[in-house]
Enzyme design. Structure first.
Site, PDB file in Angstrom:
ATOM      1  N   HIS A 108       1.440   5.128   5.501  1.00 25.97           N
ATOM      2  CA  HIS A 108       0.973   3.263   5.107  1.00 25.97           C
ATOM      3  C   HIS A 108       0.414   3.152   4.461  1.00 25.97           C
ATOM      4  O   HIS A 108       0.203   1.983   4.130  1.00 25.97           O
ATOM      5  CB  HIS A 108       1.533   2.737   6.893  1.00 25.97           C
ATOM      6  CG  HIS A 108       0.030   2.266   7.393  1.00 25.97           C
ATOM      7  ND1 HIS A 108      -0.596   2.925   8.038  1.00 25.97           N
ATOM      8  CD2 HIS A 108      -0.715   1.506   6.975  1.00 25.97           C
ATOM      9  CE1 HIS A 108      -1.757   2.703   8.236  1.00 25.97           C
ATOM     10  NE2 HIS A 108      -1.775   1.993   7.590  1.00 25.97           N
ATOM     11  N   ASP A 138       2.792   8.619  10.513  1.00 26.50           N
ATOM     12  CA  ASP A 138       1.995   7.983   9.475  1.00 26.50           C
ATOM     13  C   ASP A 138       0.727   8.743   8.854  1.00 26.50           C
ATOM     14  O   ASP A 138      -0.078   8.615   9.479  1.00 26.50           O
ATOM     15  CB  ASP A 138       1.655   6.774  10.638  1.00 26.50           C
ATOM     16  CG  ASP A 138       0.580   5.962   9.347  1.00 26.50           C
ATOM     17  OD1 ASP A 138       1.132   6.020   8.352  1.00 26.50           O
ATOM     18  OD2 ASP A 138       0.002   5.427  10.190  1.00 26.50           O
ATOM     19  N   SER A 216      -7.249   1.706   7.706  1.00 16.03           N
ATOM     20  CA  SER A 216      -6.379   2.761   7.819  1.00 16.03           C
ATOM     21  C   SER A 216      -6.510   3.673   7.134  1.00 16.03           C
ATOM     22  O   SER A 216      -6.985   4.073   5.557  1.00 16.03           O
ATOM     23  CB  SER A 216      -5.546   2.509   7.762  1.00 16.03           C
ATOM     24  OG  SER A 216      -5.066   1.072   8.041  1.00 16.03           O
TER      25      SER A 216
END
Length: 374
Positions: A108, A138, A216
């Site tokens: 993402h 992911d 992230s």
């Protein structure tokens, strides 16, 4: 006589007032005089750092060069001039996977981007190319070309043996504040969460190390400085840190990243049999079984050679359900999603023991896993 008296009285009162004002101003005057000759306060010796502090500092200094800052941009078209240009899309974190310049991050982080740049801890900045990506887990892999002084790869640990209460360390770039260290513990294991695109990510590590937007893709480390997870998401109504963060376990990362580098995508392990969740729910409601019905067996696979049977359709619309997968390696499976989750813990070529229901009887067969056909 009267005028002299009042003048004398006025002078006396005025003198008293001046004297009173002077008296009240003495602390201020004294403070001004003291301030002009003030000196810094003496320093209290700190003493030696605790062993825990020393260990944390050493871990950060040793691992920070393996963490990178990722900035992405998205190509847009000017509706008036039809010119194509890039606008900033977002930032995230990543880490050096190997000596070849591969960078691991979240899917993402780079999703929807037309370009990405990677900045190293020493300030050097390089354009990155996308090597491979897997939305279902992911994860994504970028590559940069660093001619000299290549940053060292992060050390890789394991996640299957993690215990709740172990210390965790997250290094990343929350809110663009580069190379930030936060600490915490493993607060839970085997969590799962649904992303906005409907994908369910399983077996996540839950940690209370502060993870915020921008973290992230960064590494979650153990007290030895080894990678135990990839920070991927937070649970927060406000979108900011609320005490619960999630990381993809390193055992999953170490299984998928080599495939992304080699093939550009993740090759999902399969039994070599076609299954479908919608049809499986309908069949379960009609026949009342617990398991996953095999629709068709791919020819030439170990499943076909082992005699696995799919459904048989008849002209009148009736069918023979064939084999029903009840468990894999002793773990019950009641849906296609559960079956995929169990198989996903293995690699292509591994052999698993499948428990089948056929004709009202249970039996077990060993099956070698193959790549899921597109």
């Amino acid at each position: 006589m009267g005028d002299r008296y009042f003048r004398h009285l006025f002078v006396t009162v005025l003198a008293a007032m001046v004297l009173m004002l002077f008296w009240q101003s003495l602390p201020l005057i004294e403070g001004i005089l003291v301030a002009t000759r003030a000196e810094p306060r003496p320093i209290t010796p700190r003493g030696v750092l605790s062993d825990e502090e020393k260990a944390t500092i050493e871990l950060f200094e040793r691992c920070k060069d393996s963490v990178v800052y990722i900035a992405t941009a998205k190509a847009v078209v000017d509706p008036w001039t039809r010119s194509l240009y890039n606008v900033p899309r977002g930032t995230g974190s990543g880490f050096v996977w190997d000596e070849l310049g591969h960078i691991v991050t979240n899917y993402h982080v780079i999703e929807g981007a037309s370009e990405a740049r990677v900045r190293l801890n020493d300030g050097r900045d390089y354009p990155a190319v996308l090597v491979g990506a897997d939305r279902d887990h992911d994860l994504a892999v970028l590559r940069i070309n660093v001619p000299v002084k290549r940053p060292h790869p992060v050390m890789v640990g394991t996640s299957h043996d993690l215990k709740v209460g172990q210390k965790t360390f997250a290094i990343g770039n929350p809110f663009g504040l580069d190379w930030t260290l936060t600490t915490g513990i493993v607060s839970a294991l085997h969590r799962q969460m649904s992303e906005k695109n409907g994908v369910i990510i399983r077996d996540l590590i839950q940690t209370d190390a502060a993870i915020n937007p921008g973290n992230s893709g960064g590494p979650l480390l153990d007290s030895a400085g080894r990678l135990i997870g990839v920070n991927t998401a937070i649970f927060s109504p406000s979108g900011a840190y609320a005490g619960i963060g999630f990381a993809i376990p390193v055992d999953t990362v170490n299984r998928i990243v080599p495939q992304l580098i080699a093939y550009g995508k993740y090759l999902e392990p399969s039994l070599g049999a076609e299954v479908d969740e919608r049809l499986n729910r309908l069949a379960r409601a009609r026949l009342g079984f617990d398991g996953v019905m095999v629709l068709r067996v791919d020819p030439g696979t170990p499943a076909a050679r082992a005699g696995l049977k799919g459904i048989t359709l008849y002209p009148d619309g009736s069918f023979d359900p064939g084999d029903i997968i009840v468990a894999v390696d002793g773990e019950p499976v009641k849906s296609v999603e559960e079956l995929r989750a169990v198989l996903d813990r293995h690699r292509i070529g591994d052999t698993v023991t499948v428990t089948l229901a056929r004709g009202g009887k249970l039996f077990k067969i060993p099956l070698q896993l193959v790549a899921q056909r597109s």
